[in-house]
Design an enzyme around this catalytic site. Sequence first.
Site, PDB file in Angstrom:
ATOM      1  N   PHE A   6       0.834  -1.205   0.000  1.00  0.00           N
ATOM      2  CA  PHE A   6       0.000   0.000   0.000  1.00  0.00           C
ATOM      3  C   PHE A   6       0.864   1.249   0.000  1.00  0.00           C
ATOM      4  O   PHE A   6       0.701   2.124  -0.857  1.00  0.00           O
ATOM      5  CB  PHE A   6      -0.917   0.000   1.224  1.00  0.00           C
ATOM      6  CG  PHE A   6      -1.608   1.315   1.440  1.00  0.00           C
ATOM      7  CD1 PHE A   6      -1.249   2.156   2.481  1.00  0.00           C
ATOM      8  CD2 PHE A   6      -2.604   1.735   0.569  1.00  0.00           C
ATOM      9  CE1 PHE A   6      -1.874   3.384   2.680  1.00  0.00           C
ATOM     10  CE2 PHE A   6      -3.245   2.957   0.747  1.00  0.00           C
ATOM     11  CZ  PHE A   6      -2.865   3.785   1.798  1.00  0.00           C
ATOM     12  N   TRP A   7       1.830   1.351   0.930  1.00  0.00           N
ATOM     13  CA  TRP A   7       2.562   2.605   1.083  1.00  0.00           C
ATOM     14  C   TRP A   7       3.438   2.933  -0.115  1.00  0.00           C
ATOM     15  O   TRP A   7       3.748   4.103  -0.365  1.00  0.00           O
ATOM     16  CB  TRP A   7       3.376   2.578   2.376  1.00  0.00           C
ATOM     17  CG  TRP A   7       2.461   2.740   3.563  1.00  0.00           C
ATOM     18  CD1 TRP A   7       2.082   1.793   4.453  1.00  0.00           C
ATOM     19  CD2 TRP A   7       1.755   3.936   3.919  1.00  0.00           C
ATOM     20  NE1 TRP A   7       1.195   2.309   5.349  1.00  0.00           N
ATOM     21  CE2 TRP A   7       0.971   3.629   5.058  1.00  0.00           C
ATOM     22  CE3 TRP A   7       1.696   5.225   3.409  1.00  0.00           C
ATOM     23  CZ2 TRP A   7       0.150   4.558   5.686  1.00  0.00           C
ATOM     24  CZ3 TRP A   7       0.883   6.175   4.027  1.00  0.00           C
ATOM     25  CH2 TRP A   7       0.133   5.835   5.160  1.00  0.00           C
ATOM     26  N   ASN A 138      -5.134   9.636  13.557  1.00  0.00           N
ATOM     27  CA  ASN A 138      -4.930   8.919  14.816  1.00  0.00           C
ATOM     28  C   ASN A 138      -6.031   7.891  15.021  1.00  0.00           C
ATOM     29  O   ASN A 138      -7.013   7.847  14.266  1.00  0.00           O
ATOM     30  CB  ASN A 138      -4.942   9.923  15.971  1.00  0.00           C
ATOM     31  CG  ASN A 138      -4.157   9.427  17.177  1.00  0.00           C
ATOM     32  OD1 ASN A 138      -3.856   8.240  17.286  1.00  0.00           O
ATOM     33  ND2 ASN A 138      -3.817  10.355  18.074  1.00  0.00           N
ATOM     34  N   LEU A 140      -6.393   4.751  14.461  1.00  0.00           N
ATOM     35  CA  LEU A 140      -6.696   3.709  13.475  1.00  0.00           C
ATOM     36  C   LEU A 140      -6.821   2.393  14.236  1.00  0.00           C
ATOM     37  O   LEU A 140      -5.859   1.964  14.890  1.00  0.00           O
ATOM     38  CB  LEU A 140      -5.605   3.600  12.421  1.00  0.00           C
ATOM     39  CG  LEU A 140      -5.674   2.370  11.493  1.00  0.00           C
ATOM     40  CD1 LEU A 140      -7.008   2.301  10.761  1.00  0.00           C
ATOM     41  CD2 LEU A 140      -4.518   2.422  10.494  1.00  0.00           C
ATOM     42  N   VAL A 142      -8.785  -1.566  14.017  1.00  0.00           N
ATOM     43  CA  VAL A 142      -9.630  -2.593  13.386  1.00  0.00           C
ATOM     44  C   VAL A 142      -9.866  -3.667  14.429  1.00  0.00           C
ATOM     45  O   VAL A 142      -8.912  -4.109  15.087  1.00  0.00           O
ATOM     46  CB  VAL A 142      -8.929  -3.170  12.136  1.00  0.00           C
ATOM     47  CG1 VAL A 142      -9.713  -4.349  11.573  1.00  0.00           C
ATOM     48  CG2 VAL A 142      -8.736  -2.083  11.075  1.00  0.00           C
ATOM     49  N   THR A 174       1.747   8.852  13.575  1.00  0.00           N
ATOM     50  CA  THR A 174       2.812   8.037  14.180  1.00  0.00           C
ATOM     51  C   THR A 174       2.405   6.571  14.102  1.00  0.00           C
ATOM     52  O   THR A 174       1.229   6.252  13.913  1.00  0.00           O
ATOM     53  CB  THR A 174       3.018   8.378  15.673  1.00  0.00           C
ATOM     54  OG1 THR A 174       1.796   8.138  16.363  1.00  0.00           O
ATOM     55  CG2 THR A 174       3.456   9.821  15.859  1.00  0.00           C
TER      56      THR A 174
END
Length: 390
Positions: A6-7, A138, A140, A142, A174
Amino acid sequence: AKKHKFWETQPVGQFKDVGDTSLPEGPIEPPTPLSEVKQEPYNLPSPYEWTTCDMDSEETCNEVYNLLKNNYVEDDENMFRFNYSKEFLRWALRPPGYYKSWHIGVRAKTSKKLVAFITGVPARIRVRDEVVKMAEINFLCVHKKLRSKRLAPVMIKEVTRRVHLENIWQAAYTAGVVLPTPITTCQYWHRSLNPKKLIDVGFSRLGPRMTMSRTIKLYKLPDQPATPGFRKMELRDVPAVTRLLRNYLSQFVVSPDFDENDVEHWLLPTEDVVDSYLVESPKTHDITDFCSFYTLPSSILGNQNYSILKAAYSYYNVSTKTPLLQLMNDALIVAKKKDFDVFNALDVMHNESFLKELKFGPGDGQLHYYLYNYRIQNALRTSELGLVLL
Ligand SMILES: COc1cc([C@H]2SCC(=O)N2c2cccnc2)c(CCCN2CCN(C)CC2)cc1O
């Protein structure tokens, strides 16, 4: 290097570009015309749907609190998990100019259960001499049962899309993991305030050749702060604290560009959320120093005697007259008085100058700082970073 599927598709410093001085510092991609920003949300896997979490709603705030309480960041040995309080979440997510649409949830269509969360808040961040409107990303999270379903990338794309719709093109975030490409990497440090409890719950271990009573004595603190004029910050102090803080933060390469509204929101004491103190010179009544810490308890997973660890986190500190060592010792004293078990700090700003002397010990894991769509030529020293994210 590890595959960052992804990145490697995102406008972030890529590992392959590190050291390439031909790439200019600053935005990596230009803004897109708003008409060209995707107007509809990204597609989620079919059982799930987007929801906007209204943090003003007691019920929704409760759902967010419980999702994070049960599924957010744990230490590397899965003994502790962050337990952000509801009032902390309301504080963290509703700064001046915030957008409700950036408080993004994912629900299961059938049960309507909240199963994932990601947030952004607007911030003005200075990078060297440029003040850039950014989103601070911030929380995140799941649900444990939905991990490795590749939900995180689509949630990151969705919050990015909603940030773009507000004509903001940069972000700061971060992570405890290495992604392309950290602007700096910090270390957590911990100062025991209640060593007996920290050892009981397995956060700390009794040192070699140390008894419990010797350890308690080692971390003992005076009952009152040492600095004359040391007192809690009040609303009337906002202008002076803003001046003091802006001046102090101007020395760092990356730091928030706080105005009085920001200082009133982020630094005025709020019970069980953020504490801030200042030194008012008894003679001149000038405000010469400032220190602050925020409250972030952790759940203790699987201990019979305790379920919560009360942790204070160093926030923004300014020393112009009182030595930083003495100022931070006074912060430890008031934190102990308020029954915190441990005082955490990152090795950012000038923190390295007091960590060892005030008996902080290095923690597990590191915290990597990132900018989205903004290239910094060379990674910063931690002492050049003047930004603390919650
Ligand atoms: C146990 O030692 C640490 C625990 C923590 C955090 S993690 C959740 C939690 O509750 N923590 C805690 C507990 C008690 C007191 N302060 C903090 C940290 C901070 C985060 C460390 N990141 C976690 C994620 N990986 C991938 C990297 C390291 C540091 C500690 O040295």
